[in-house]
Design a protein around this motif. Sequence first.
Motif, PDB file in Angstrom:
ATOM      1  N   GLU A  11      38.092  44.580  33.617  1.00  0.00           N
ATOM      2  CA  GLU A  11      37.741  43.311  32.980  1.00  0.00           C
ATOM      3  C   GLU A  11      37.882  43.435  31.472  1.00  0.00           C
ATOM      4  OE1 GLU A  11      33.758  42.788  34.344  1.00  0.00           O
ATOM      5  OE2 GLU A  11      34.373  41.867  36.242  1.00  0.00           O
ATOM      6  N   ALA A  12      38.073  42.286  30.826  1.00  0.00           N
ATOM      7  CA  ALA A  12      38.234  42.291  29.371  1.00  0.00           C
ATOM      8  C   ALA A  12      36.954  42.740  28.673  1.00  0.00           C
ATOM      9  CB  ALA A  12      38.642  40.898  28.897  1.00  0.00           C
ATOM     10  N   CYS A  13      35.799  42.352  29.230  1.00  0.00           N
ATOM     11  CA  CYS A  13      34.509  42.721  28.632  1.00  0.00           C
ATOM     12  C   CYS A  13      33.628  43.375  29.705  1.00  0.00           C
ATOM     13  CB  CYS A  13      33.816  41.493  28.049  1.00  0.00           C
ATOM     14  SG  CYS A  13      34.749  40.689  26.731  1.00  0.00           S
TER      15      CYS A  13
ATOM     16  N   ARG B  19      45.809  49.986  28.520  1.00  0.00           N
ATOM     17  CA  ARG B  19      44.706  49.072  28.810  1.00  0.00           C
ATOM     18  C   ARG B  19      44.799  47.773  28.021  1.00  0.00           C
ATOM     19  NH1 ARG B  19      39.288  48.338  26.996  1.00  0.00           N
ATOM     20  NH2 ARG B  19      37.949  47.612  28.714  1.00  0.00           N
ATOM     21  N   SER B  20      45.078  47.856  26.722  1.00  0.00           N
ATOM     22  CA  SER B  20      45.094  46.657  25.888  1.00  0.00           C
ATOM     23  C   SER B  20      46.141  45.655  26.356  1.00  0.00           C
ATOM     24  CB  SER B  20      45.339  47.033  24.424  1.00  0.00           C
ATOM     25  OG  SER B  20      46.572  47.725  24.279  1.00  0.00           O
TER      26      SER B  20
ATOM     27  N   LEU C 172      44.758  43.899  29.547  1.00  0.00           N
ATOM     28  CA  LEU C 172      43.635  42.998  29.328  1.00  0.00           C
ATOM     29  C   LEU C 172      44.082  41.628  28.842  1.00  0.00           C
ATOM     30  CD1 LEU C 172      40.977  45.364  27.697  1.00  0.00           C
ATOM     31  CD2 LEU C 172      41.205  44.673  30.079  1.00  0.00           C
ATOM     32  N   SER C 173      45.304  41.529  28.376  1.00  0.00           N
ATOM     33  CA  SER C 173      45.814  40.240  27.905  1.00  0.00           C
ATOM     34  C   SER C 173      46.330  39.375  29.055  1.00  0.00           C
ATOM     35  CB  SER C 173      46.944  40.460  26.887  1.00  0.00           C
ATOM     36  OG  SER C 173      48.044  41.129  27.492  1.00  0.00           O
ATOM     37  N   SER C 174      46.334  39.928  30.264  1.00  0.00           N
ATOM     38  CA  SER C 174      46.856  39.197  31.420  1.00  0.00           C
ATOM     39  C   SER C 174      45.812  39.173  32.537  1.00  0.00           C
ATOM     40  CB  SER C 174      48.147  39.851  31.924  1.00  0.00           C
ATOM     41  OG  SER C 174      48.542  39.304  33.162  1.00  0.00           O
ATOM     42  N   ASP C 175      45.317  37.975  32.838  1.00  0.00           N
ATOM     43  CA  ASP C 175      44.358  37.838  33.940  1.00  0.00           C
ATOM     44  C   ASP C 175      44.984  38.224  35.271  1.00  0.00           C
ATOM     45  OD1 ASP C 175      42.380  36.975  32.230  1.00  0.00           O
ATOM     46  OD2 ASP C 175      42.804  34.845  32.540  1.00  0.00           O
TER      47      ASP C 175
ATOM     48  N   MET D 107      45.030  42.017  35.652  1.00  0.00           N
ATOM     49  CA  MET D 107      43.712  42.566  35.952  1.00  0.00           C
ATOM     50  C   MET D 107      43.335  42.308  37.413  1.00  0.00           C
ATOM     51  SD  MET D 107      41.340  42.054  32.542  1.00  0.00           S
ATOM     52  CE  MET D 107      41.759  40.335  32.237  1.00  0.00           C
TER      53      MET D 107
END
Length: 203
Positions: A96-98, A170-171, A174-177, A180
Amino acid sequence: MSLQFLLTALVVVLIPGTGVIYTLAIAFGRGWRASIYAALGCTLGIVPHILAATLGLAALLHISALLFQVVKFAGVAYLLYLAWQAIRSGGALSVEACPTAQRGWRIAWRGALINILNPKLSVFFLALLPPFLSGDPATATAELLGLGAVFMGLTLVVFVTYGVFAATLRSRLLSSDAAMRWLNRSFAALFAALGARLALEKA
């Protein structure tokens, strides 16, 4: 210690297994620092199996069908739990992003349990280590422990390398739902498949 053992151990460690998959999931979900805890936990989870092989307990586990089945199905249940944690929103292994904060020791403990609850590892070390002994009964125990320590060292180095490499990607993920979601489903499917494979293992 022979070069043959080092090469054999390195090949075994490089082959992606449950510990590698766990380390990668943590790396993608929480970054390189967390992946080091994951690698450390997976490595420490080897200790009971090396001691079992050294003390002859692995042979007992291999002979005792009931004990083998108890440990095996505990391992199966745990792998299915990890599959759920990978696909569940806010789960311990979800990408997840967060992500929610987790203590390093908890990440390491989950990694250790992956190997502790795999009864095949004790039998594996019982088969892997003895052929590389010198043949001197007086030094057999020390040699087994030494070989086991080298195997653990290789495991830690390789797993950390896998984790740090994955964390560098990872970065971007995280920019693509969609990416993920794909990773979470893939890790969940892998843990479920590993649990099913373990369930079919025989002593």
